[in-house]
Design a protein around this motif. Sequence first.
Motif, PDB file in Angstrom:
ATOM      1  N   GLU A   2      11.051  62.681 101.600  1.00 40.40           N
ATOM      2  CA  GLU A   2      10.396  63.923 102.017  1.00 40.40           C
ATOM      3  C   GLU A   2       8.989  63.644 102.538  1.00 40.40           C
ATOM      4  O   GLU A   2       8.562  64.238 103.524  1.00 40.40           O
ATOM      5  CB  GLU A   2      10.365  64.925 100.856  1.00 40.40           C
ATOM      6  CG  GLU A   2       9.904  66.303 101.221  1.00 40.40           C
ATOM      7  CD  GLU A   2      10.933  67.121 101.999  1.00 40.40           C
ATOM      8  OE1 GLU A   2      10.559  68.207 102.459  1.00 40.40           O
ATOM      9  OE2 GLU A   2      12.088  66.696 102.155  1.00 40.40           O
ATOM     10  N   HIS A   3       8.276  62.704 101.880  1.00 43.75           N
ATOM     11  CA  HIS A   3       6.915  62.373 102.330  1.00 43.75           C
ATOM     12  C   HIS A   3       6.942  61.702 103.705  1.00 43.75           C
ATOM     13  O   HIS A   3       6.028  61.898 104.499  1.00 43.75           O
ATOM     14  CB  HIS A   3       6.209  61.476 101.318  1.00 43.75           C
ATOM     15  CG  HIS A   3       4.837  61.084 101.749  1.00 43.75           C
ATOM     16  ND1 HIS A   3       3.802  61.992 101.859  1.00 43.75           N
ATOM     17  CD2 HIS A   3       4.324  59.900 102.154  1.00 43.75           C
ATOM     18  CE1 HIS A   3       2.717  61.375 102.293  1.00 43.75           C
ATOM     19  NE2 HIS A   3       3.004  60.106 102.482  1.00 43.75           N
ATOM     20  N   LYS A   5       9.231  62.309 106.011  1.00 42.64           N
ATOM     21  CA  LYS A   5       9.629  63.347 106.961  1.00 42.64           C
ATOM     22  C   LYS A   5       8.503  64.347 107.201  1.00 42.64           C
ATOM     23  O   LYS A   5       8.287  64.801 108.325  1.00 42.64           O
ATOM     24  CB  LYS A   5      10.882  64.070 106.433  1.00 42.64           C
ATOM     25  CG  LYS A   5      11.537  64.968 107.440  1.00 42.64           C
ATOM     26  CD  LYS A   5      12.883  65.489 106.910  1.00 42.64           C
ATOM     27  CE  LYS A   5      13.582  66.329 107.958  1.00 42.64           C
ATOM     28  NZ  LYS A   5      14.880  66.805 107.505  1.00 42.64           N
ATOM     29  N   TYR A   6       7.802  64.706 106.144  1.00 40.83           N
ATOM     30  CA  TYR A   6       6.695  65.671 106.220  1.00 40.83           C
ATOM     31  C   TYR A   6       5.434  65.044 105.611  1.00 40.83           C
ATOM     32  O   TYR A   6       5.024  65.411 104.509  1.00 40.83           O
ATOM     33  CB  TYR A   6       7.047  66.969 105.491  1.00 40.83           C
ATOM     34  CG  TYR A   6       8.179  67.722 106.140  1.00 40.83           C
ATOM     35  CD1 TYR A   6       7.955  68.491 107.281  1.00 40.83           C
ATOM     36  CD2 TYR A   6       9.472  67.645 105.635  1.00 40.83           C
ATOM     37  CE1 TYR A   6       8.985  69.165 107.898  1.00 40.83           C
ATOM     38  CE2 TYR A   6      10.514  68.320 106.256  1.00 40.83           C
ATOM     39  CZ  TYR A   6      10.263  69.073 107.381  1.00 40.83           C
ATOM     40  OH  TYR A   6      11.290  69.747 107.993  1.00 40.83           O
ATOM     41  N   GLY A   9       2.971  67.499 104.658  1.00 48.52           N
ATOM     42  CA  GLY A   9       3.593  68.666 104.038  1.00 48.52           C
ATOM     43  C   GLY A   9       4.158  69.605 105.097  1.00 48.52           C
ATOM     44  O   GLY A   9       3.874  69.468 106.284  1.00 48.52           O
ATOM     45  N   LYS A  10       4.970  70.526 104.640  1.00 50.10           N
ATOM     46  CA  LYS A  10       5.524  71.534 105.547  1.00 50.10           C
ATOM     47  C   LYS A  10       4.437  72.536 105.900  1.00 50.10           C
ATOM     48  O   LYS A  10       3.488  72.739 105.145  1.00 50.10           O
ATOM     49  CB  LYS A  10       6.723  72.239 104.908  1.00 50.10           C
ATOM     50  CG  LYS A  10       7.914  71.320 104.729  1.00 50.10           C
ATOM     51  CD  LYS A  10       9.113  72.049 104.179  1.00 50.10           C
ATOM     52  CE  LYS A  10      10.280  71.090 104.036  1.00 50.10           C
ATOM     53  NZ  LYS A  10      11.474  71.762 103.517  1.00 50.10           N
ATOM     54  N   ILE A  11       4.611  73.159 107.036  1.00 53.50           N
ATOM     55  CA  ILE A  11       3.607  74.121 107.488  1.00 53.50           C
ATOM     56  C   ILE A  11       3.510  75.294 106.520  1.00 53.50           C
ATOM     57  O   ILE A  11       4.531  75.769 106.005  1.00 53.50           O
ATOM     58  CB  ILE A  11       3.891  74.605 108.920  1.00 53.50           C
ATOM     59  CG1 ILE A  11       2.723  75.411 109.425  1.00 53.50           C
ATOM     60  CG2 ILE A  11       5.193  75.352 109.009  1.00 53.50           C
ATOM     61  CD1 ILE A  11       2.671  75.554 110.911  1.00 53.50           C
ATOM     62  N   TRP A 157      -0.835  72.150 113.312  1.00 53.09           N
ATOM     63  CA  TRP A 157      -0.040  71.427 112.311  1.00 53.09           C
ATOM     64  C   TRP A 157       0.880  70.421 112.999  1.00 53.09           C
ATOM     65  O   TRP A 157       0.995  69.271 112.553  1.00 53.09           O
ATOM     66  CB  TRP A 157       0.792  72.421 111.470  1.00 53.09           C
ATOM     67  CG  TRP A 157       1.735  71.734 110.539  1.00 53.09           C
ATOM     68  CD1 TRP A 157       1.456  71.309 109.270  1.00 53.09           C
ATOM     69  CD2 TRP A 157       3.104  71.375 110.795  1.00 53.09           C
ATOM     70  NE1 TRP A 157       2.573  70.703 108.724  1.00 53.09           N
ATOM     71  CE2 TRP A 157       3.592  70.732 109.655  1.00 53.09           C
ATOM     72  CE3 TRP A 157       3.955  71.537 111.883  1.00 53.09           C
ATOM     73  CZ2 TRP A 157       4.887  70.243 109.559  1.00 53.09           C
ATOM     74  CZ3 TRP A 157       5.249  71.053 111.801  1.00 53.09           C
ATOM     75  CH2 TRP A 157       5.707  70.412 110.643  1.00 53.09           C
ATOM     76  N   HIS A 158       1.536  70.827 114.085  1.00 52.87           N
ATOM     77  CA  HIS A 158       2.474  69.961 114.801  1.00 52.87           C
ATOM     78  C   HIS A 158       1.767  68.695 115.289  1.00 52.87           C
ATOM     79  O   HIS A 158       2.320  67.590 115.176  1.00 52.87           O
ATOM     80  CB  HIS A 158       3.095  70.727 115.971  1.00 52.87           C
ATOM     81  CG  HIS A 158       4.264  70.059 116.583  1.00 52.87           C
ATOM     82  ND1 HIS A 158       4.163  69.328 117.751  1.00 52.87           N
ATOM     83  CD2 HIS A 158       5.563  70.004 116.208  1.00 52.87           C
ATOM     84  CE1 HIS A 158       5.353  68.853 118.067  1.00 52.87           C
ATOM     85  NE2 HIS A 158       6.226  69.250 117.147  1.00 52.87           N
ATOM     86  N   HIS A 161       1.059  66.594 112.178  1.00 53.20           N
ATOM     87  CA  HIS A 161       2.346  66.173 111.609  1.00 53.20           C
ATOM     88  C   HIS A 161       2.856  64.919 112.321  1.00 53.20           C
ATOM     89  O   HIS A 161       3.175  63.912 111.683  1.00 53.20           O
ATOM     90  CB  HIS A 161       3.321  67.348 111.741  1.00 53.20           C
ATOM     91  CG  HIS A 161       4.742  67.065 111.453  1.00 53.20           C
ATOM     92  ND1 HIS A 161       5.221  66.819 110.182  1.00 53.20           N
ATOM     93  CD2 HIS A 161       5.825  67.023 112.275  1.00 53.20           C
ATOM     94  CE1 HIS A 161       6.530  66.633 110.230  1.00 53.20           C
ATOM     95  NE2 HIS A 161       6.922  66.749 111.494  1.00 53.20           N
ATOM     96  N   HIS A 162       2.935  64.972 113.642  1.00 51.86           N
ATOM     97  CA  HIS A 162       3.484  63.830 114.373  1.00 51.86           C
ATOM     98  C   HIS A 162       2.489  62.674 114.477  1.00 51.86           C
ATOM     99  O   HIS A 162       2.897  61.511 114.482  1.00 51.86           O
ATOM    100  CB  HIS A 162       4.000  64.264 115.738  1.00 51.86           C
ATOM    101  CG  HIS A 162       5.289  65.017 115.630  1.00 51.86           C
ATOM    102  ND1 HIS A 162       6.412  64.500 115.017  1.00 51.86           N
ATOM    103  CD2 HIS A 162       5.636  66.261 116.040  1.00 51.86           C
ATOM    104  CE1 HIS A 162       7.395  65.370 115.063  1.00 51.86           C
ATOM    105  NE2 HIS A 162       6.944  66.463 115.673  1.00 51.86           N
ATOM    106  N   HIS A 165       3.078  60.808 111.362  1.00 55.66           N
ATOM    107  CA  HIS A 165       4.289  59.988 111.408  1.00 55.66           C
ATOM    108  C   HIS A 165       3.972  58.603 111.956  1.00 55.66           C
ATOM    109  O   HIS A 165       4.360  57.580 111.386  1.00 55.66           O
ATOM    110  CB  HIS A 165       5.356  60.633 112.314  1.00 55.66           C
ATOM    111  CG  HIS A 165       6.100  61.747 111.686  1.00 55.66           C
ATOM    112  ND1 HIS A 165       6.582  62.802 112.413  1.00 55.66           N
ATOM    113  CD2 HIS A 165       6.482  61.988 110.411  1.00 55.66           C
ATOM    114  CE1 HIS A 165       7.213  63.636 111.624  1.00 55.66           C
ATOM    115  NE2 HIS A 165       7.157  63.161 110.389  1.00 55.66           N
TER     116      HIS A 165
END
Length: 176
Positions: A2-3, A5-6, A9-11, A157-158, A161-162, A165
């Motif tokens: 999960e960490h 993938k996000y 964290g999720k938005i 956030w997007h 987020h990326h 990654h």
Amino acid sequence: MEHLKYPIGKIDLPKEITSELINQWVKIIEEFPVKLDKLTSNLTTEQLDTPYRDGGWTVRQVVHHCADSHHNSYTRFKWALTEDAPIIKAYYEDRWAELFDTKNAPIELSIAYLKALHNKWVYLLKGLKDNDLSTYFIHPEGNKKVTLKENIGIYAWHCNHHYAHIENLAIRKNWL
């Protein structure tokens, strides 16, 4: 998993979106292309073709996905500002990520596009008034109403987020 993938964290948008918060989000959107360019500019072809997690996209796919997604978001802003509660066109980002250009094209194409797009997008965002920020579009998945101020937060956030990654992969692989 999960960490991976996000990684940030999720938005989770706040219920009250202040002008200060919007300004912070716009700054993130404004700085993203240059930050992404700096992070990826010295990566080798092999590194660009490394998935950021098992079952995830490669760095190359993530960069091209950002260009595709942000292009769609910019268009959604324009629709919301020029139409009455438009129902936007969703797209299959997973299918777009499997297209030839996303899997093989030089990332410099998307980096250059992101720089131009974000300059234009941020110019638009900085000129929006309070009533503009309350306009919205309808996302067909769940028939969800998304205001422009919410969408600014979603795309800040997007960006983060990326970016995370790619940065986290680079740290794990000692590329930095």
